[in-house]
Design a protein around this motif. Structure first.
Motif, mmCIF file in Angstrom:
data_model
loop_
_atom_site.group_PDB
_atom_site.id
_atom_site.type_symbol
_atom_site.label_atom_id
_atom_site.label_comp_id
_atom_site.label_asym_id
_atom_site.label_seq_id
_atom_site.Cartn_x
_atom_site.Cartn_y
_atom_site.Cartn_z
ATOM 1 N N ARG A 50 -9.315 -7.687 -7.894
ATOM 2 C CA ARG A 50 -8.020 -7.024 -8.037
ATOM 3 C C ARG A 50 -6.970 -7.736 -7.192
ATOM 4 N NH1 ARG A 50 -9.104 -1.129 -6.178
ATOM 5 N NH2 ARG A 50 -10.189 -2.318 -4.578
ATOM 6 N N ILE A 51 -5.755 -7.676 -7.673
ATOM 7 C CA ILE A 51 -4.648 -8.275 -6.937
ATOM 8 C C ILE A 51 -3.901 -7.156 -6.239
ATOM 9 C CG2 ILE A 51 -2.488 -9.525 -7.162
ATOM 10 C CD1 ILE A 51 -3.691 -11.044 -9.448
ATOM 11 N N ARG A 52 -3.683 -7.311 -4.982
ATOM 12 C CA ARG A 52 -3.100 -6.257 -4.175
ATOM 13 C C ARG A 52 -1.776 -6.742 -3.586
ATOM 14 N NH1 ARG A 52 -4.313 -5.301 1.328
ATOM 15 N NH2 ARG A 52 -5.997 -6.788 1.135
ATOM 16 N N ARG A 53 -0.785 -5.891 -3.623
ATOM 17 C CA ARG A 53 0.492 -6.235 -3.023
ATOM 18 C C ARG A 53 0.450 -5.893 -1.525
ATOM 19 N NH1 ARG A 53 4.424 -7.110 -6.721
ATOM 20 N NH2 ARG A 53 3.985 -6.517 -8.873
ATOM 21 N N TRP A 54 1.169 -6.696 -0.766
ATOM 22 C CA TRP A 54 1.164 -6.516 0.687
ATOM 23 C C TRP A 54 2.582 -6.274 1.166
ATOM 24 C CZ3 TRP A 54 -2.727 -5.945 4.068
ATOM 25 C CH2 TRP A 54 -2.411 -5.994 5.431
ATOM 26 N N LYS A 55 2.743 -5.264 2.001
ATOM 27 C CA LYS A 55 4.039 -4.982 2.610
ATOM 28 C C LYS A 55 4.078 -5.630 3.988
ATOM 29 C CE LYS A 55 5.324 -0.656 0.341
ATOM 30 N NZ LYS A 55 5.766 0.728 0.572
ATOM 31 N N SER A 56 4.889 -6.648 4.120
ATOM 32 C CA SER A 56 5.000 -7.360 5.394
ATOM 33 C C SER A 56 6.046 -6.686 6.264
ATOM 34 C CB SER A 56 5.387 -8.813 5.154
ATOM 35 O OG SER A 56 4.395 -9.464 4.401
ATOM 36 N N ILE A 57 5.638 -6.233 7.411
ATOM 37 C CA ILE A 57 6.545 -5.607 8.365
ATOM 38 C C ILE A 57 6.619 -6.507 9.590
ATOM 39 C CG2 ILE A 57 6.935 -3.631 9.860
ATOM 40 C CD1 ILE A 57 5.737 -1.870 7.813
ATOM 41 N N ASP A 73 4.012 -5.872 19.254
ATOM 42 C CA ASP A 73 3.549 -4.735 20.039
ATOM 43 C C ASP A 73 2.695 -3.833 19.147
ATOM 44 O OD1 ASP A 73 5.422 -3.608 18.408
ATOM 45 O OD2 ASP A 73 6.682 -2.794 20.008
ATOM 46 N N LEU A 74 2.129 -2.799 19.754
ATOM 47 C CA LEU A 74 1.248 -1.903 19.021
ATOM 48 C C LEU A 74 2.006 -1.065 17.998
ATOM 49 C CD1 LEU A 74 -1.138 -0.640 21.855
ATOM 50 C CD2 LEU A 74 -1.686 -2.188 19.981
ATOM 51 N N THR A 75 3.236 -0.727 18.306
ATOM 52 C CA THR A 75 3.998 0.090 17.368
ATOM 53 C C THR A 75 4.208 -0.639 16.049
ATOM 54 O OG1 THR A 75 5.117 1.253 19.160
ATOM 55 C CG2 THR A 75 6.185 1.268 17.010
ATOM 56 N N SER A 76 4.640 -1.885 16.112
ATOM 57 C CA SER A 76 4.843 -2.636 14.871
ATOM 58 C C SER A 76 3.527 -2.884 14.158
ATOM 59 C CB SER A 76 5.543 -3.956 15.171
ATOM 60 O OG SER A 76 4.779 -4.747 16.064
ATOM 61 N N ALA A 77 2.450 -3.088 14.906
ATOM 62 C CA ALA A 77 1.143 -3.272 14.278
ATOM 63 C C ALA A 77 0.715 -2.014 13.540
ATOM 64 C CB ALA A 77 0.107 -3.646 15.335
ATOM 65 N N LEU A 78 0.945 -0.856 14.158
ATOM 66 C CA LEU A 78 0.571 0.401 13.527
ATOM 67 C C LEU A 78 1.441 0.683 12.308
ATOM 68 C CD1 LEU A 78 -1.300 2.794 13.623
ATOM 69 C CD2 LEU A 78 0.268 3.903 15.232
ATOM 70 N N GLN A 79 2.722 0.363 12.405
ATOM 71 C CA GLN A 79 3.594 0.533 11.253
ATOM 72 C C GLN A 79 3.105 -0.297 10.072
ATOM 73 O OE1 GLN A 79 7.269 -0.682 13.017
ATOM 74 N NE2 GLN A 79 7.923 1.411 13.494
ATOM 75 N N SER A 80 2.747 -1.534 10.343
ATOM 76 C CA SER A 80 2.275 -2.413 9.275
ATOM 77 C C SER A 80 0.962 -1.904 8.690
ATOM 78 C CB SER A 80 2.102 -3.834 9.811
ATOM 79 O OG SER A 80 1.627 -4.702 8.824
ATOM 80 N N ALA A 81 0.065 -1.473 9.550
ATOM 81 C CA ALA A 81 -1.232 -0.994 9.069
ATOM 82 C C ALA A 81 -1.063 0.243 8.187
ATOM 83 C CB ALA A 81 -2.142 -0.685 10.257
ATOM 84 N N ILE A 82 -0.251 1.192 8.645
ATOM 85 C CA ILE A 82 -0.051 2.416 7.866
ATOM 86 C C ILE A 82 0.642 2.110 6.547
ATOM 87 C CG2 ILE A 82 1.168 4.620 7.832
ATOM 88 C CD1 ILE A 82 0.684 4.843 10.807
ATOM 89 N N GLU A 93 -1.161 2.944 2.953
ATOM 90 C CA GLU A 93 -0.555 3.856 1.996
ATOM 91 C C GLU A 93 -0.132 3.130 0.717
ATOM 92 O OE1 GLU A 93 2.544 5.975 3.958
ATOM 93 O OE2 GLU A 93 1.140 7.276 5.021
ATOM 94 N N ALA A 94 0.158 1.835 0.846
ATOM 95 C CA ALA A 94 0.535 1.084 -0.350
ATOM 96 C C ALA A 94 -0.634 0.960 -1.319
ATOM 97 C CB ALA A 94 1.035 -0.305 0.038
ATOM 98 N N ARG A 95 -1.842 0.950 -0.800
ATOM 99 C CA ARG A 95 -3.007 0.862 -1.684
ATOM 100 C C ARG A 95 -3.098 2.100 -2.573
ATOM 101 N NH1 ARG A 95 -7.591 -0.859 2.747
ATOM 102 N NH2 ARG A 95 -6.426 -2.580 3.689
ATOM 103 N N ALA A 96 -2.826 3.271 -1.967
ATOM 104 C CA ALA A 96 -2.868 4.500 -2.753
ATOM 105 C C ALA A 96 -1.634 4.640 -3.633
ATOM 106 C CB ALA A 96 -2.987 5.708 -1.825
ATOM 107 N N GLU A 97 -0.505 4.104 -3.183
ATOM 108 C CA GLU A 97 0.734 4.250 -3.931
ATOM 109 C C GLU A 97 0.783 3.336 -5.150
ATOM 110 O OE1 GLU A 97 5.554 3.947 -3.119
ATOM 111 O OE2 GLU A 97 4.101 3.650 -1.498
#
Length: 918
Positions: free
Chosen positions: A724-731, A840-849, A853-857
């Protein structure tokens, strides 16, 4: 030419079977398309470090070689500025130290099993040579108690095997060998090597040595003979007690001198406290107490022995001391002697280094200057290599004399030359006086001097408060020194300290982190939440904006509260299936296995497999997972539960992403990277058919990034297992280019113009022009720009009341963030070609979340064709609640690609997965 070399390199690699790393697997993002915003100034692409850079750093430049040559002679930087005021301070300090070192040098020579004059020779050469190479004005090099005692033990042991060699030949040879080793360490600028010896080891060694020396001097103090004072300290103490009935007249000369030394010091300290105006006089009287006591008891000895035949006395005295440098000659150092001394070199070198460097650093901090440990080693090495040519033995920095020299007002290292003149006068003018110096009084001087080296109980208590384990090491070192020898005490404390350090590294266990939203409180209000406060009273953090979360921020604490944080605070789980793991003691081959095993165990305990294992027959199960018992199988069958779900908590989330906090990691090695690859593959199988996203935050070393990238970290997995091809949201974290172009600077200029006059700087004119052009703000991350611009628009407190910053300042601030005009000044903090490396951890967590969620969306579209057309461009969707929770916690703006076609933001994973084998 470069193309030819490249072809040759590829051909050679192919011939040798080397699989060259492909082109940057995430390089498609740099084709001129910005993954952040079309309003950023530029797209920053981070280049990996190259071996050539590393080699260039190792090869010194011409300027560095010149600086190195100059650094070998530090006196050149200050000798040209020498003046009479400096000379006055050096004269006082130099003469004072000269008066002290003469009796101490003769006393310490007896510790070294040498005649008194050798202590004077060492004292002369130490202070004369050191100032050429010194980086400390306070240090005084010469004989010291611990090193003299160590030298005496070496001399006694070697003489048993080589009885024909005079003692001073052995001591001189030891000094040359140890000096050569220390000089080499200093010349290659490895002075940092002393840092491997802990303060605990140093304190234990000094305390044990002081006890050893003091106990060994009591027989001389009491005039007791009949046993060796080179035995372990506890045996010497027992023999001294047994020999008390044999006490002679020496005790009168020794005990009274010892009490007088302590009495004068106590009296001077009392005077200094009682009458502060006489403090300096009291200091010099206390400093010269040793000279006074020796002169007093020398006079008493002369009165008692002047009528006796030469060579006889009522108590033991020094007798004849040669005038001048009678033992000046080329030292004897042959292969046989060197081989006998080789085993004693490590302890001698350690004593030379740790005492001197520790003292120099301490007084450098007290007097506000910095020493160069490597250059200090050069000074010690040269001194100990040249001293034996005049008959000297090993010498290093003295704590007691250095303290006196510092308090006496020394101004430069040139005071050592004045001390050398005083010692030289003593060598030629005072040998007749030295004849009557009592040995018991010299023993009192030694005991009094080493008493200050014993660690006081209050310091030990402070050690206990800091690290109880190291206090145990301290006492072990002291006991080994007292019951064995000084050398064994040194080795024991150093080895135990290193073992504790190694154990802490090997058994290092990271921490899993949870999130909590906090704010800063000053008095009774939240910082940044009071609209009556001016803009610049956010104390460099947050001020109120349009969002109520503006004054708040996210922090990450260990979920076990092992850091001592308040256990009543409930830490939020970052996101179901997302884990944040912080390394505690670096990440290298000693601790890689242990810390990763703990991480895997925790993840297995708090998640379940994405796809449950199915076993039709009991024999299909692996031996290490035999499954539930028959009773449980029957119970599950009655309740209609699948046997494969027995023992599995279906409420647990599946593993989705792991965030590694590298804030405590500087370098990684091959072993740790391979361990990380193995764990990644293990967890990928655990989460199959999904692939675990690995985010890394707070990387501080470019070589660490290179190592992680070579192992396939830093960018998303190219293909899912099912194709499968998955889209990635780069933050990405972006920041505003500072200086006069920053929004805050422009807003501040606007306020100043309104308050202090219409004068406009170039910065203000640019802001007005941008305002007139009507530049509009474009949010980088769902209102983050608005928050900042609203913050600029808060009230500005003045003497006359409160004024709101003008709309022009607000517009100027808005224009700084992604303006459609020419005012765009935001850039990525880290390279956009490494989307899984975060600031930092905040940006890492934002990207991970965002990507979980993009996988389900956006459900994946399966296709058997590798180049399948990606899903049509989606319109921006509102940010999820979980992402909103983290918006206020980032101290920089995070740019996403939700408002742009994903094809222009990231390649549709047509590149090869670097984790797959060919």
């Amino acid at each position: 030419m470069s193309t030819a070399w490249g072809k040759a390199g590829r051909f050679t690699a192919k011939a040798l079977g080397i699989k060259l790393q492909d082109k940057d697997p995430y390089d498609e993002v740099t084709r001129g398309e910005s993954v952040i915003s079309n309003h950023t100034t530029s797209s920053f692409v981070e280049e990996p470090p190259h071996t050539a850079e590393f080699l260039r750093e190792l090869v010194p430049s011409g300027k560095q070689l010149g600086d190195y040559a100059i650094s070998l002679f530090p006196f050149t930087s200050w000798i040209g500025h020498y003046n009479l005021q400096w000379l006055a301070g050096d004269l006082v300090a130099g003469i004072t130290i000269g008066a002290i070192v003469i009796p101490q040098g003769m006393a310490y020579a007896q510790l070294a099993n040498l005649e008194p004059q050798f202590g004077l020779y060492s004292s002369f050469m130490g202070v004369l040579i050191y100032w050429f190479f010194a980086t400390s004005k306070d240090i005084t090099i010469g004989p010291v108690a611990v090193l003299s005692s160590l030298t005496g033990g070496v001399v006694a042991n070697v003489m048993e095997d080589l009885p024909d060699i005079p003692p001073h030949f052995i001591a001189s040879a030891l000094s040359i060998l140890a000096g050569a080793v220390v000089l080499f360490i200093g010349l290659i600028r490895c002075g940092w090597i002393v840092d491997i010896i802990s303060l605990t080891a140093l304190s234990a060694f000094m305390t044990g040595s002081a006890l050893n020396i003091a106990i060994g001097q009591f027989p001389t103090l009491m005039g007791i003979k009949g046993f060796s004072t080179r035995d372990p300290a506890y045996l010497v103490f027992i023999h001294t007690l047994q020999g008390l009935p044999r006490t002679k007249l020496d005790a009168a000369m020794g005990l009274t001198a010892l009490f007088m030394l302590y009495g004068i010091r106590s009296l001077c300290n009392f005077v200094a406290r009682r009458w502060p105006q006489h403090q300096r006089v009291a200091f010099f009287l206390s400093t010269l107490r040793t000279v006074f006591v020796i002169l007093l008891y020398t006079m008493i000895s002369w009165l008692a022995n002047k009528d006796l035949p030469r060579g006889t006395s009522k108590f033991k005295i020094l007798f004849d001391v040669p005038r001048g440098f009678k033992n000046a000659a080329v030292p004897v150092l042959n292969k046989e002697l060197a081989s006998k001394l080789a085993s004693y070199l490590p302890a001698t070198v350690i004593v030379l280094l740790i005492e001197h460097i520790a003292i120099a650093k301490s007084f450098g901090r007290i007097n506000n200057y910095t020493i160069d440990p490597s250059q200090e080693m050069v000074a010690i090495g040269v001194t100990n290599m040249l001293g034996p040519f005049l008959g000297g033995y090993a010498a290093t920095g003295s704590f007691s004399r250095t303290a006196v020299k510092s308090k006496a007002g020394v101004r430069t290292p040139f005071a050592g030359v004045i001390t050398a003149v005083v010692v030289l006068l003593a060598i030629y003018a005072l040998p007749a006086v030295f004849y009557y110096v009592p040995n018991a009084s010299l023993a009192a001087v030694i005991i009094h001097a080493v008493g200050d080296l014993i660690t006081p109980p209050n310091t030990i208590y402070q050690f206990w408060l800091v690290s109880p384990l190291e206090v145990i090491i301290f006492f072990v070192g002291v006991f080994v020194t007292v019951f064995s020898s000084i050398e064994n005490g040194i080795y024991c404390t150093v080895c135990l300290s290193f073992a504790v350090l190694l154990f802490r590294i090997l058994k290092a266990q990271g921490r899993f982190l949870g999130r909590v939203k906090v704010h800063s409180v000053l008095g009774d209000h939240v910082i940044g939440d009071d609209p009556r406060k001016p803009v610049d009273e956010g104390y460099g953090t947050f001020v109120r904006g349009s969002s109520p979360d503006a004054p708040y921020r996210n922090i990450f604490l260990p979920i076990t509260h092992a850091d001592g944080s308040n256990p009543e605070i409930e830490l939020d789980n970052p996101y179901p299936g997302i884990f944040i793991y912080r390394f505690s003691e670096g990440f290298n081959y000693p601790n890689a296995s242990h810390t990763l095993e703990y991480m895997v165990r925790y993840i297995h305990k708090n998640t379940r497999r994405t796809t449950l294992s199915h076993f039709d027959r009991p024999g299909d199960r692996p031996w290490n997972d035999p499954g539930p018992s028959r009773r449980k199988l029957k119970a599950a069958a009655r309740e209609g539960i699948d046997s494969n779900e027995i023992g599995v908590n279906m409420h647990l989330p599946t593993l989705k992403a792991i965030i590694l906090d590298f804030s405590s990691v500087n370098n990684i090695d091959i072993t740790s990277v391979q361990q990380l690859i193995d764990v990644r593959n293990q967890l990928d199988r655990y989460a199959s058919p999904d692939v675990v996203d690995w985010h890394v935050a707070c990387i501080s070393n470019r070589w660490t990034k290179r190592a992680l990238v070579s192992a396939g970290f830093g960018y998303p997995s190219a293909n899912l297992p099912d194709g499968r091809i998955r889209r990635w949201k780069s933050i990405f974290s972006v920041a505003e280019i500072g200086g006069e172009q920053s929004a805050a600077a422009t807003a501040e200029q606007e306020v100043n113009e309104k308050e202090y006059g219409p004068t406009l700087s170039a910065r203000g004119r640019v802001a007005q022009q941008q305002q007139q052009r009507g530049g509009n703000s474009m949010d980088i991350e769902s209102g983050s720009a608005s928050d900042d611009t609203e913050a600029v628009g808060t009230l500005k407190a003045t003497a006359s009341g409160s004024k709101r910053i003008s709309a022009g300042a607000d517009a100027a601030a808005r224009s700084r963030f992604g303006s459609t005009g020419n005012g765009g000044r935001t850039v990525a903090v880290h390279g956009i070609n490494r989307p899984l490396f975060h600031v930092d951890l905040t940006s890492a967590l934002q990207s991970a979340i965002a990507n979980v969620e993009a996988r389900a969306e956006f459900p994946a579209t399966t296709s058997s064709i590798k180049g399948v057309e990606p899903v049509a461009t989606q319109t921006p969707t509102p940010m999820s609640q979980s992402q909103e929770n983290f918006k206020g916690g980032s101290t920089s703006e995070s740019a996403g690609t939700g408002s742009r076609p994903l094809r222009s933001s990231l390649p549709p994973y047509e590149l090869l997965d670097p984790r797959k084998e060919d």
